[in-house]
Design a protein around this motif. Structure first.
Motif, PDB file in Angstrom:
ATOM      1  N   MET A   1      -3.786 -41.555  22.035  1.00 42.03           N
ATOM      2  CA  MET A   1      -5.176 -41.187  22.273  1.00 42.03           C
ATOM      3  C   MET A   1      -5.529 -39.957  21.437  1.00 42.03           C
ATOM      4  SD  MET A   1      -7.045 -40.261  25.892  1.00 42.03           S
ATOM      5  CE  MET A   1      -6.309 -41.703  26.669  1.00 42.03           C
ATOM      6  N   GLN A   2      -6.746 -39.940  20.922  1.00 42.98           N
ATOM      7  CA  GLN A   2      -7.223 -38.816  20.125  1.00 42.98           C
ATOM      8  C   GLN A   2      -8.471 -38.221  20.774  1.00 42.98           C
ATOM      9  OE1 GLN A   2      -7.051 -39.434  15.692  1.00 42.98           O
ATOM     10  NE2 GLN A   2      -6.839 -41.583  16.293  1.00 42.98           N
ATOM     11  N   TRP A   3      -8.791 -36.985  20.390  1.00 39.03           N
ATOM     12  CA  TRP A   3      -9.993 -36.351  20.912  1.00 39.03           C
ATOM     13  C   TRP A   3     -10.621 -35.474  19.844  1.00 39.03           C
ATOM     14  CZ3 TRP A   3      -9.932 -31.040  20.939  1.00 39.03           C
ATOM     15  CH2 TRP A   3      -8.667 -30.421  20.936  1.00 39.03           C
ATOM     16  N   LYS A   4     -11.926 -35.284  19.993  1.00 39.74           N
ATOM     17  CA  LYS A   4     -12.665 -34.416  19.072  1.00 39.74           C
ATOM     18  C   LYS A   4     -13.592 -33.523  19.877  1.00 39.74           C
ATOM     19  CE  LYS A   4     -15.996 -34.238  15.268  1.00 39.74           C
ATOM     20  NZ  LYS A   4     -15.238 -33.203  14.510  1.00 39.74           N
ATOM     21  N   GLN A   5     -13.645 -32.260  19.483  1.00 41.18           N
ATOM     22  CA  GLN A   5     -14.599 -31.307  20.042  1.00 41.18           C
ATOM     23  C   GLN A   5     -15.810 -31.244  19.112  1.00 41.18           C
ATOM     24  OE1 GLN A   5     -14.455 -26.862  19.403  1.00 41.18           O
ATOM     25  NE2 GLN A   5     -13.536 -26.938  21.442  1.00 41.18           N
ATOM     26  N   MET A   6     -17.020 -31.373  19.691  1.00 35.97           N
ATOM     27  CA  MET A   6     -18.232 -31.328  18.894  1.00 35.97           C
ATOM     28  C   MET A   6     -19.259 -30.417  19.581  1.00 35.97           C
ATOM     29  SD  MET A   6     -20.676 -34.505  17.631  1.00 35.97           S
ATOM     30  CE  MET A   6     -19.313 -35.320  16.824  1.00 35.97           C
ATOM     31  N   PRO A   7     -19.417 -29.175  19.135  1.00 39.43           N
ATOM     32  CA  PRO A   7     -20.421 -28.289  19.732  1.00 39.43           C
ATOM     33  C   PRO A   7     -21.835 -28.809  19.461  1.00 39.43           C
ATOM     34  CG  PRO A   7     -18.791 -27.040  18.485  1.00 39.43           C
ATOM     35  CD  PRO A   7     -18.612 -28.471  18.117  1.00 39.43           C
ATOM     36  N   LEU A   8     -22.642 -28.919  20.520  1.00 43.01           N
ATOM     37  CA  LEU A   8     -23.968 -29.504  20.406  1.00 43.01           C
ATOM     38  C   LEU A   8     -24.969 -28.736  21.254  1.00 43.01           C
ATOM     39  CD1 LEU A   8     -23.050 -33.291  20.850  1.00 43.01           C
ATOM     40  CD2 LEU A   8     -23.608 -32.162  18.688  1.00 43.01           C
ATOM     41  N   PRO A  10     -28.496 -26.336  22.381  1.00 45.83           N
ATOM     42  CA  PRO A  10     -29.004 -24.972  22.209  1.00 45.83           C
ATOM     43  C   PRO A  10     -27.948 -23.896  22.405  1.00 45.83           C
ATOM     44  CG  PRO A  10     -29.767 -25.911  24.289  1.00 45.83           C
ATOM     45  CD  PRO A  10     -29.160 -27.023  23.510  1.00 45.83           C
ATOM     46  N   LEU A  11     -26.937 -24.159  23.216  1.00 42.80           N
ATOM     47  CA  LEU A  11     -25.877 -23.172  23.449  1.00 42.80           C
ATOM     48  C   LEU A  11     -24.555 -23.601  22.821  1.00 42.80           C
ATOM     49  CD1 LEU A  11     -26.552 -22.090  27.156  1.00 42.80           C
ATOM     50  CD2 LEU A  11     -27.472 -21.150  25.027  1.00 42.80           C
ATOM     51  N   GLN A  12     -24.622 -24.583  21.908  1.00 39.11           N
ATOM     52  CA  GLN A  12     -23.409 -25.088  21.254  1.00 39.11           C
ATOM     53  C   GLN A  12     -22.332 -25.426  22.285  1.00 39.11           C
ATOM     54  OE1 GLN A  12     -22.912 -25.507  17.370  1.00 39.11           O
ATOM     55  NE2 GLN A  12     -24.818 -26.127  18.371  1.00 39.11           N
ATOM     56  N   THR A  13     -22.735 -26.185  23.268  1.00 39.64           N
ATOM     57  CA  THR A  13     -21.819 -26.652  24.305  1.00 39.64           C
ATOM     58  C   THR A  13     -20.861 -27.669  23.715  1.00 39.64           C
ATOM     59  OG1 THR A  13     -23.530 -26.333  25.973  1.00 39.64           O
ATOM     60  CG2 THR A  13     -21.691 -27.765  26.565  1.00 39.64           C
ATOM     61  N   ASN A  14     -19.589 -27.562  24.080  1.00 40.78           N
ATOM     62  CA  ASN A  14     -18.592 -28.490  23.560  1.00 40.78           C
ATOM     63  C   ASN A  14     -18.736 -29.860  24.223  1.00 40.78           C
ATOM     64  OD1 ASN A  14     -17.368 -26.605  21.868  1.00 40.78           O
ATOM     65  ND2 ASN A  14     -15.929 -25.930  23.448  1.00 40.78           N
ATOM     66  N   CYS A  15     -19.144 -30.838  23.421  1.00 42.00           N
ATOM     67  CA  CYS A  15     -19.027 -32.240  23.805  1.00 42.00           C
ATOM     68  C   CYS A  15     -17.657 -32.722  23.327  1.00 42.00           C
ATOM     69  CB  CYS A  15     -20.137 -33.053  23.141  1.00 42.00           C
ATOM     70  SG  CYS A  15     -20.011 -34.836  23.355  1.00 42.00           S
ATOM     71  N   TYR A  16     -17.025 -33.553  24.127  1.00 47.16           N
ATOM     72  CA  TYR A  16     -15.726 -34.100  23.732  1.00 47.16           C
ATOM     73  C   TYR A  16     -15.793 -35.619  23.687  1.00 47.16           C
ATOM     74  CZ  TYR A  16     -13.845 -29.449  24.474  1.00 47.16           C
ATOM     75  OH  TYR A  16     -13.605 -28.096  24.395  1.00 47.16           O
ATOM     76  N   ILE A  17     -15.140 -36.180  22.682  1.00 49.03           N
ATOM     77  CA  ILE A  17     -14.988 -37.623  22.570  1.00 49.03           C
ATOM     78  C   ILE A  17     -13.504 -37.935  22.628  1.00 49.03           C
ATOM     79  CG2 ILE A  17     -15.429 -39.668  21.165  1.00 49.03           C
ATOM     80  CD1 ILE A  17     -17.358 -36.634  20.217  1.00 49.03           C
ATOM     81  N   LEU A  18     -13.111 -38.792  23.556  1.00 50.99           N
ATOM     82  CA  LEU A  18     -11.732 -39.266  23.654  1.00 50.99           C
ATOM     83  C   LEU A  18     -11.705 -40.731  23.235  1.00 50.99           C
ATOM     84  CD1 LEU A  18     -10.697 -37.991  27.224  1.00 50.99           C
ATOM     85  CD2 LEU A  18     -10.654 -36.730  25.075  1.00 50.99           C
ATOM     86  N   LEU A  26     -14.647 -42.333  25.495  1.00 50.50           N
ATOM     87  CA  LEU A  26     -15.405 -41.681  26.549  1.00 50.50           C
ATOM     88  C   LEU A  26     -16.105 -40.475  25.940  1.00 50.50           C
ATOM     89  CD1 LEU A  26     -12.759 -41.638  29.446  1.00 50.50           C
ATOM     90  CD2 LEU A  26     -14.558 -43.345  29.044  1.00 50.50           C
ATOM     91  N   VAL A  27     -17.303 -40.190  26.412  1.00 56.49           N
ATOM     92  CA  VAL A  27     -18.068 -39.034  25.948  1.00 56.49           C
ATOM     93  C   VAL A  27     -18.233 -38.082  27.125  1.00 56.49           C
ATOM     94  CG1 VAL A  27     -20.251 -38.232  24.988  1.00 56.49           C
ATOM     95  CG2 VAL A  27     -19.289 -40.418  24.235  1.00 56.49           C
ATOM     96  N   ILE A  28     -17.798 -36.841  26.944  1.00 56.89           N
ATOM     97  CA  ILE A  28     -17.858 -35.843  28.005  1.00 56.89           C
ATOM     98  C   ILE A  28     -18.863 -34.761  27.610  1.00 56.89           C
ATOM     99  CG2 ILE A  28     -16.561 -34.093  29.308  1.00 56.89           C
ATOM    100  CD1 ILE A  28     -14.734 -37.003  27.691  1.00 56.89           C
ATOM    101  N   ASP A  29     -19.853 -34.539  28.472  1.00 54.42           N
ATOM    102  CA  ASP A  29     -20.835 -33.457  28.324  1.00 54.42           C
ATOM    103  C   ASP A  29     -21.617 -33.492  27.003  1.00 54.42           C
ATOM    104  OD1 ASP A  29     -20.034 -32.571  30.806  1.00 54.42           O
ATOM    105  OD2 ASP A  29     -19.060 -30.744  30.100  1.00 54.42           O
TER     106      ASP A  29
END
Length: 211
Positions: A1-8, A10-18, A26-29
């Motif tokens: 399994m792999q994952w990526k952090q993607m800041p998105l 107005p507050l550059q919140t970390n979205c994660y894709i697994l 899966l897409v988190i936040d």
């Protein structure tokens, strides 16, 4: 399994894709910039199965409906924050977004208790970690040694507890009782900022002294 952090957003919140070997993901936040996130997923031929929320503050949910509608996928949120998706006064957008109010459709799945969550081939252990907000959740993925901690634990810091529904005593108890009991080599994927590890935070996080 792999994952990526993607800041998105107005507050550059970390979205994660697994994602796994079948290219399901899966897409988190998804906190904002939905077009950018959709484009990245399609460029990498990934097929989202669901959106998981660590909590329902405005900066973590801004692109939820855009993602849900584009991919026709369900949204998961804790029961204590189910109404936050619908109400700008609860999710914080009324207070912080200066007129850009966030009102989403209801979640498709309401999470109620700690459990093992299976979505497709993904297995996640759900921990209730309130304190930053009453319905904060952390998702532990044992297979790849990560915990998606939302705004509960950061590198060298902890989540703020001065927002409505926050409680510092509860937050510290969540970190101590749930997160610090994970294997020390577990990678912590926080809602903002760089990744860290359980071991590093046990050793050097000034907010956790005395635990």
């Amino acid at each position: 399994m792999q994952w990526k952090q993607m800041p998105l957003g107005p507050l550059q919140t970390n979205c994660y894709i697994l994602w796994n070997t079948t290219n399901d993901c899966l897409v988190i936040d998804p906190g904002g910039e939905g077009e950018k996130l959709i484009q990245w997923l399609e460029n990498h031929s990934l097929s989202p199965l669901a959106i998981l929320l660590t909590h329902a503050h405005f900066d973590h949910i801004g692109a939820v409906d855009q993602m849900r509608d584009h991919f026709s996928i369900p949204v998961y949120v804790h029961e204590k924050e189910a109404q936050w998706l619908l109400d700008p006064s609860l999710n914080g957008s009324q207070l912080f977004m200066m007129g850009e109010l966030i009102r989403l459709k209801p979640a498709d799945y309401i999470l109620t208790n700690e459990k093992n969550l299976k979505i497709g081939d993904f297995q996640l252990q759900l921990f209730e970690t309130p304190g930053h907000s009453p319905g904060s959740i952390s998702y532990y993925v044992q297979e790849c040694g990560i915990v998606l901690a939302g705004d509960t634990l950061f590198m060298g810091s902890i989540g703020r507890s001065d927002l409505p529904g926050g409680n510092q005593k509860e937050l510290l108890a969540s970190i101590h009782d749930k997160l610090l009991t994970l294997p020390e080599d577990t990678t912590v994927l926080p809602g903002h900022g760089p990744e860290t590890s359980i071991e590093a935070e046990m050793d050097s996080n000034p907010f956790l002294n005395g635990f």
